[in-house]
Design a protein around this motif. Structure first.
Motif, mmCIF file in Angstrom:
data_model
loop_
_atom_site.group_PDB
_atom_site.id
_atom_site.type_symbol
_atom_site.label_atom_id
_atom_site.label_comp_id
_atom_site.label_asym_id
_atom_site.label_seq_id
_atom_site.Cartn_x
_atom_site.Cartn_y
_atom_site.Cartn_z
ATOM 1 N N ILE A 71 0.834 -1.203 0.000
ATOM 2 C CA ILE A 71 0.000 0.000 0.000
ATOM 3 C C ILE A 71 0.868 1.253 0.000
ATOM 4 O O ILE A 71 0.657 2.185 -0.792
ATOM 5 N N TRP A 72 1.872 1.289 0.887
ATOM 6 C CA TRP A 72 2.775 2.440 0.904
ATOM 7 C C TRP A 72 3.537 2.545 -0.416
ATOM 8 O O TRP A 72 3.821 3.650 -0.894
ATOM 9 N N THR A 345 2.769 10.181 13.970
ATOM 10 C CA THR A 345 1.459 9.677 14.393
ATOM 11 C C THR A 345 1.258 8.282 13.819
ATOM 12 O O THR A 345 1.298 8.100 12.592
ATOM 13 N N HIS A 346 1.045 7.312 14.699
ATOM 14 C CA HIS A 346 0.998 5.904 14.291
ATOM 15 C C HIS A 346 -0.375 5.294 14.543
ATOM 16 O O HIS A 346 -1.006 5.559 15.569
ATOM 17 N N LEU A 351 -1.080 2.019 8.546
ATOM 18 C CA LEU A 351 -1.500 2.751 7.367
ATOM 19 C C LEU A 351 -2.292 3.978 7.807
ATOM 20 O O LEU A 351 -2.816 4.027 8.915
ATOM 21 N N VAL A 352 -2.390 4.946 6.926
ATOM 22 C CA VAL A 352 -3.083 6.181 7.258
ATOM 23 C C VAL A 352 -4.583 5.923 7.427
ATOM 24 O O VAL A 352 -5.160 5.063 6.756
ATOM 25 N N VAL A 365 -5.526 11.070 8.655
ATOM 26 C CA VAL A 365 -4.612 11.235 9.786
ATOM 27 C C VAL A 365 -3.828 9.944 9.993
ATOM 28 O O VAL A 365 -4.372 8.852 9.843
ATOM 29 N N GLY A 366 -2.554 10.075 10.354
ATOM 30 C CA GLY A 366 -1.764 8.906 10.733
ATOM 31 C C GLY A 366 -0.761 8.522 9.673
ATOM 32 O O GLY A 366 -0.892 7.484 9.011
ATOM 33 N N GLY A 367 0.272 9.334 9.517
ATOM 34 C CA GLY A 367 1.263 9.069 8.482
ATOM 35 C C GLY A 367 2.232 7.955 8.811
ATOM 36 O O GLY A 367 2.926 7.458 7.920
#
Length: 412
Positions: A71-72, A345-346, A351-352, A365-367
């Motif tokens: 995904i990334w 932010t995890h 994944l975001v 939110v959540g890089g």
């Protein structure tokens, strides 16, 4: 500003929010769209008076497609493909195509996954042993039992400051109103002959929007932005980076150095990431190194996060990081060294979060420490979603489902 009604208000003017603003103005060119967030503090006094910070206050973030997570890999690959067009349209340069190298043990399962992802996305790369690395990059040193995966094209580093400027420039040229302020409260209201979102700013202004997207990173839980009882299931983790100022001579010697990520090796050496010499606004060149999980701590309050952003990070980590840097990059005699701090932010999925919380309110939110390189595709994904009011992307929606603390996963 009281009484202004927007079709879409994007809260959070970082890399994801700014990308979402650009894409939203492309998707809905006739819509009234605004992007709200504080600018980077420019002085020490301003920094110490600030409670909201961004993770983009720097000149170097690694970008590459090679990633063990598919995904990334896709998010990065699509974002990178648009870098040059964004630069051309705005006149703002932010991408340096110096390449990227992943160093890991030959038996590391990440090697297999990255090979598969590179094949699927038609990305060329080379696998090098320590002799190959030393022959091509005479100043780099890797252990004999490690291999290096080198992506030469479509990889390198971006300036997050300049990338942000490019995204916001494009969004503004396409009609987006950019507001330097902080939103402290978001709530749904029926004041204007129908349900809309009411936004209150730190300066006391009131705005209204038919849709709201929160791209507020680690500070999402520290303002009244989500519906009552909803708190994102995220961890806020400290990051320390160490810088080494190098001479112009060393900068020239290392001019073709790729960005480097090292995975935990057979010899037990720590994970790290490293950027080649980059010219900063002060006109000087700096090597930068950051760490994996070994130096992280978790924050739970706004004060902890804000206080951390005002420091040089974990000072006891500076020397170990610099030692690791100079174990890989040979022959550098730094002019001076220092550190800096950031917060990532995890999410539990790594994944975001990109999801609708209510029919009028979405989040991006959540890089997880990966968002800078992939922000453009994340922004596109989020903009399409919030404008449609539902998932509108070819990647699976369930990969990005928002989760709340106390198992509050249902939407309102």
């Amino acid at each position: 500003m009281d009484g202004v009604v927007y079709d879409l208000c994007i809260v959070g003017a970082g890399l994801i929010g700014s990308a979402a603003a650009r894409h939203a103005t492309i998707i809905s060119p006739a819509a009234k769209i605004c992007l709200i967030g504080p600018k980077e503090p420019k002085t020490v006094e301003e920094k110490h008076g600030r409670t909201i910070f961004g993770a983009h206050y720097d000149e170097g973030r690694i970008t590459r497609t090679l990633d063990p997570n598919p995904i990334w890999g896709v998010l990065a690959n699509r974002s990178i493909a648009r870098y040059r067009d964004i630069e051309k349209r705005t006149g703002v340069k932010f991408f340096s195509e110096v390449g990227h190298m992943t160093i890991c043990n030959k038996e590391n399962e990440d090697v297999i996954r990255m090979k598969e992802i590179a094949t699927d996305l038609h990305v060329n790369f080379d696998i090098m042993d320590h002799k190959d690395v030393n022959k091509q990059f005479t100043y780099l040193n890797i252990d004999t039992y490690d291999v290096a995966l080198l992506q030469s094209k479509g990889a390198g580093h971006v300036s997050p400051r300049s990338q942000l400027l490019a995204q916001q420039t494009a969004a503004h040229l396409q009609g987006c109103n950019i507001i330097d302020d902080v939103i402290v409260h978001v709530t749904e209201t029926n004041q204007l002959n129908g349900s809309v979102m009411k936004l209150t700013t730190e300066k006391g202004d009131i705005l209204y929007a038919r849709k709201v997207l929160l791209a507020t990173g680690g500070f999402t839980s520290f303002r009244r932005l989500l519906p009552p009882g909803k708190e994102l299931d995220v961890q806020l983790k400290s990051q320390t980076v160490a810088f080494a100022e190098v001479t112009p001579k060393d900068a020239a010697r290392l001019k073709d150095m790729p960005c480097v990520i090292r995975k935990m090796t057979q010899g037990g050496k720590y994970n790290l990431y490293m950027l080649p010499p980059i010219k900063y606004p002060d006109g000087k060149y700096y090597l930068k190194i950051g760490h994996g999980e070994q130096f992280e701590t978790e924050f739970t309050t706004e004060k902890e996060v804000a206080d951390w952003f005002r420091t040089e990070g974990l000072k006891s980590a500076h020397k170990p990081l610099l030692d690791m840097m100079f174990d890989i990059v040979k022959g550098v005699r730094p002019v001076r060294t220092f550190g800096d701090a950031c917060v990532t932010t995890h999410t539990p999925s790594h994944l975001v979060y990109c999801d609708m919380v209510t029919p009028l309110l979405g989040v991006a939110v959540g890089g997880n420490g990966h968002a800078a390189k992939s922000a453009d595709e994340i922004g596109k994904m989020a903009a399409r979603m919030v404008i449609a009011g539902k998932w509108d992307h070819d990647l699976p929606a369930d990969k990005f489902t928002v989760k709340f603390k106390n198992n509050a996963t249902s939407k309102l």
